[in-house]
Design a protein around this motif. Structure first.
Motif, PDB file in Angstrom:
ATOM      1  N   UNK A 125       0.664  -1.695  -0.220  1.00 19.53           N
ATOM      2  CA  UNK A 125       0.477   0.042  -0.278  1.00 19.53           C
ATOM      3  C   UNK A 125       1.212   1.135  -0.162  1.00 19.53           C
ATOM      4  N   UNK A 126       0.606   2.504  -0.669  1.00 14.84           N
ATOM      5  CA  UNK A 126       1.020   3.513  -0.355  1.00 14.84           C
ATOM      6  C   UNK A 126       1.373   4.318   0.712  1.00 14.84           C
ATOM      7  N   UNK A 127       2.384   4.950   0.773  1.00 11.45           N
ATOM      8  CA  UNK A 127       2.087   5.717   2.536  1.00 11.45           C
ATOM      9  C   UNK A 127       0.898   6.651   2.567  1.00 11.45           C
ATOM     10  N   UNK A 128       0.694   6.931   2.124  1.00 10.96           N
ATOM     11  CA  UNK A 128      -0.686   7.849   2.779  1.00 10.96           C
ATOM     12  C   UNK A 128      -1.797   6.865   3.109  1.00 10.96           C
ATOM     13  N   UNK A 129      -2.009   6.027   2.225  1.00 17.05           N
ATOM     14  CA  UNK A 129      -2.978   4.601   1.697  1.00 17.05           C
ATOM     15  C   UNK A 129      -2.631   4.505   3.522  1.00 17.05           C
ATOM     16  N   UNK A 130      -1.631   3.490   3.339  1.00 16.20           N
ATOM     17  CA  UNK A 130      -0.946   3.247   4.721  1.00 16.20           C
ATOM     18  C   UNK A 130      -1.658   4.212   6.037  1.00 16.20           C
ATOM     19  N   UNK A 131      -1.166   4.950   5.634  1.00 20.44           N
ATOM     20  CA  UNK A 131      -1.586   6.098   7.033  1.00 20.44           C
ATOM     21  C   UNK A 131      -2.840   6.502   7.814  1.00 20.44           C
ATOM     22  N   UNK A 132      -3.584   6.789   6.221  1.00 24.30           N
ATOM     23  CA  UNK A 132      -5.077   6.820   6.570  1.00 24.30           C
ATOM     24  C   UNK A 132      -5.817   6.018   7.034  1.00 24.30           C
ATOM     25  N   UNK A 133      -6.054   4.401   6.942  1.00 23.80           N
ATOM     26  CA  UNK A 133      -6.491   2.897   7.464  1.00 23.80           C
ATOM     27  C   UNK A 133      -6.188   3.183   8.760  1.00 23.80           C
ATOM     28  N   UNK A 134      -4.188   3.212   9.446  1.00 29.23           N
ATOM     29  CA  UNK A 134      -3.991   3.029  10.363  1.00 29.23           C
ATOM     30  C   UNK A 134      -4.631   3.575  11.260  1.00 29.23           C
ATOM     31  N   UNK A 135      -5.185   5.148  10.987  1.00 30.37           N
ATOM     32  CA  UNK A 135      -5.401   5.698  11.485  1.00 30.37           C
ATOM     33  C   UNK A 135      -7.260   5.763  11.987  1.00 30.37           C
ATOM     34  N   UNK A 136      -7.829   5.159  10.608  1.00 32.46           N
ATOM     35  CA  UNK A 136      -9.447   4.737  11.082  1.00 32.46           C
ATOM     36  C   UNK A 136      -9.196   3.390  12.565  1.00 32.46           C
ATOM     37  N   UNK A 137      -8.388   2.864  11.855  1.00 28.69           N
ATOM     38  CA  UNK A 137      -7.535   1.560  13.607  1.00 28.69           C
ATOM     39  C   UNK A 137      -7.246   2.087  14.515  1.00 28.69           C
TER      40      UNK A 137
END
Length: 405
Positions: free
Chosen positions: A154-166
């Motif tokens: 996953x791209x860095x921005x996408x990974x950061x977003x999903x981790x934020x949702x978690x």
């Protein structure tokens, strides 16, 4: 990633809450264990270049099988500030990702299959939340989610977003806990705790139990912002907790009429492993209505077989019995250690594993090959380890035919 950010928020808000799962046994699997083994392997590769950075990542993510540590506690280990620990962790993870990508490490294939790049945010968040709850890793959920997704491609921005949702979901658990306390009816809590009291290892001594401590022994990071907090009326104060599993145990003892009172993290218990001394804090000591006291430690079901956790548990048991208290390992499942000791394991799997151990230590590739040839579940392996006192080290996986002190 296919989902837009706004749509992702809507779907995630409607997702089921994994903390409310009744039992984590269904999430104890070799597939999840392989994810953690690969993380440990990558961390160890970083350790060959810079040991301190690798140790910081390992302590933070809990890859040895112990619970993740707060930044404050890691800072105390290395005489560093919290912010400096965070900086070093972030830098080490970035270097690990570059090394994994440049070397063509097989982690990309395994993580990519478990956290597909084309998956919806809801699917990824749900999977990561369930893994967090089942492994008791709430404190490092953001870092773990980000690293897993990046390794999956996953791209860095996408990974950061999903981790934020978690993390948003975990924070929501913490904020909603007080409302949930009213829903945990006393008969239900008493029934759950009563079944677990049958697993307590009581001391032989008939001496009166030592009194409960009046304060938590955990001081370095007792008020760490990453820990949850709620008010429990049985003790009349706010209680800190590290994870959804901790919260579930605390709510249960608070609501059960079998418990008169309790103290969270009442003792600092020392133990030694691999030539170094460790300190840990059992989750609670509860004084029962009949006057007995039991020291209870949360250890997720899939982790009770690791050498370090068994050594830790032995120290906790010794401490409890020295105080004339009972000792209980609470696994977050209806399955406890006595059940694992009685578990029926496929005879062929046990025989083949014994043959491998006769030739020396067993490593992950050999175990993966064995699983391809015979029926063997992770709970089977845990049962065999406990029954035979085998040594099971994690990250990297190493199984030996004995469990030395």
């Amino acid at each position: 990633m296919a989902a837009s950010e706004a749509d992702g928020r809507d779907r995630i808000a409607d997702d089921a809450d994994p903390e409310m799962l009744d039992d984590i046994a269904g999430d104890v699997s070799f597939d999840l264990e392989e994810i953690n083994e690969l993380l440990g392997e990558l961390i160890e590769l970083r350790g060959e270049r810079k040991r301190r950075d690798a140790d910081i990542v390992a302590f933070r993510l809990g890859v040895s099988g112990e619970a993740p540590e707060t930044l404050a506690r890691i800072g105390a280990r290395f005489d560093l500030s919290r912010d400096r620990v965070r900086q070093l962790h972030t830098r080490a993870v970035a270097q690990m990702l570059r090394e994994a990508q440049s070397s063509g490490h097989r982690a990309a294939e395994v993580f990519g299959a478990r956290y597909p790049v084309g998956a919806r945010d809801q699917q990824l968040v749900r999977a990561l939340l369930v893994e967090t709850y089942a492994t008791d890793t709430d404190l490092a959920a953001n870092e773990l989610a980000y690293l897993k997704l990046r390794l999956a491609g996953h791209a860095g921005a996408d990974a950061k977003r999903v981790a934020g949702y978690v993390m948003q979901r975990i924070m929501a658990w913490q904020k909603k806990t007080n409302r949930r306390l009213a829903k945990l009816h006393e008969p239900l809590a008493t029934s759950e705790l009563n079944s677990w009291l049958g697993h307590v290892d009581w001391p032989i001594s008939a001496a009166d139990p030592a009194p409960l401590p009046i304060a938590s022994a955990r001081t370095v990071d007792g008020d760490d912002e990453g820990r949850g907090r709620f008010y429990l009326d049985k003790v009349g104060r706010d209680i800190r907790f590290d994870s959804g599993l901790d919260a579930r145990l605390l709510r249960t003892v608070n609501a059960s009429d079998l418990v008169e009172t309790f103290q969270e993290q009442p003792s600092a218990v020392t133990f030694e492993t691999a030539g170094s001394e460790h300190i840990y804090y059992p989750t609670i000591a509860a004084r029962l209505a009949d006057g007995r006291v039991v020291l209870i430690d949360v250890e997720p079901l899939g982790h009770v077989g690791f050498r370090i956790n068994r050594t830790k548990s032995a120290a906790g048991r010794a401490h409890a019995h020295a105080n004339s208290w009972g000792w209980l390992v609470w696994t977050g499942s209806k399955i406890g250690i006595p059940d694992l000791l009685r578990r029926k394991v496929p005879a062929e799997a046990e025989s083949r594993l014994r043959e491998l151990l006769e030739c020396g230590p067993v490593y992950w590739p050999a175990l993966r090959q064995l699983r391809a040839e015979v029926e063997l579940e992770l709970l089977d392996l845990i049962a065999l380890v406990l029954r035979n006192e085998w040594g099971w080290d994690r990250a990297p996986f190493r199984l030996t035919g004995s469990h030395p002190d």
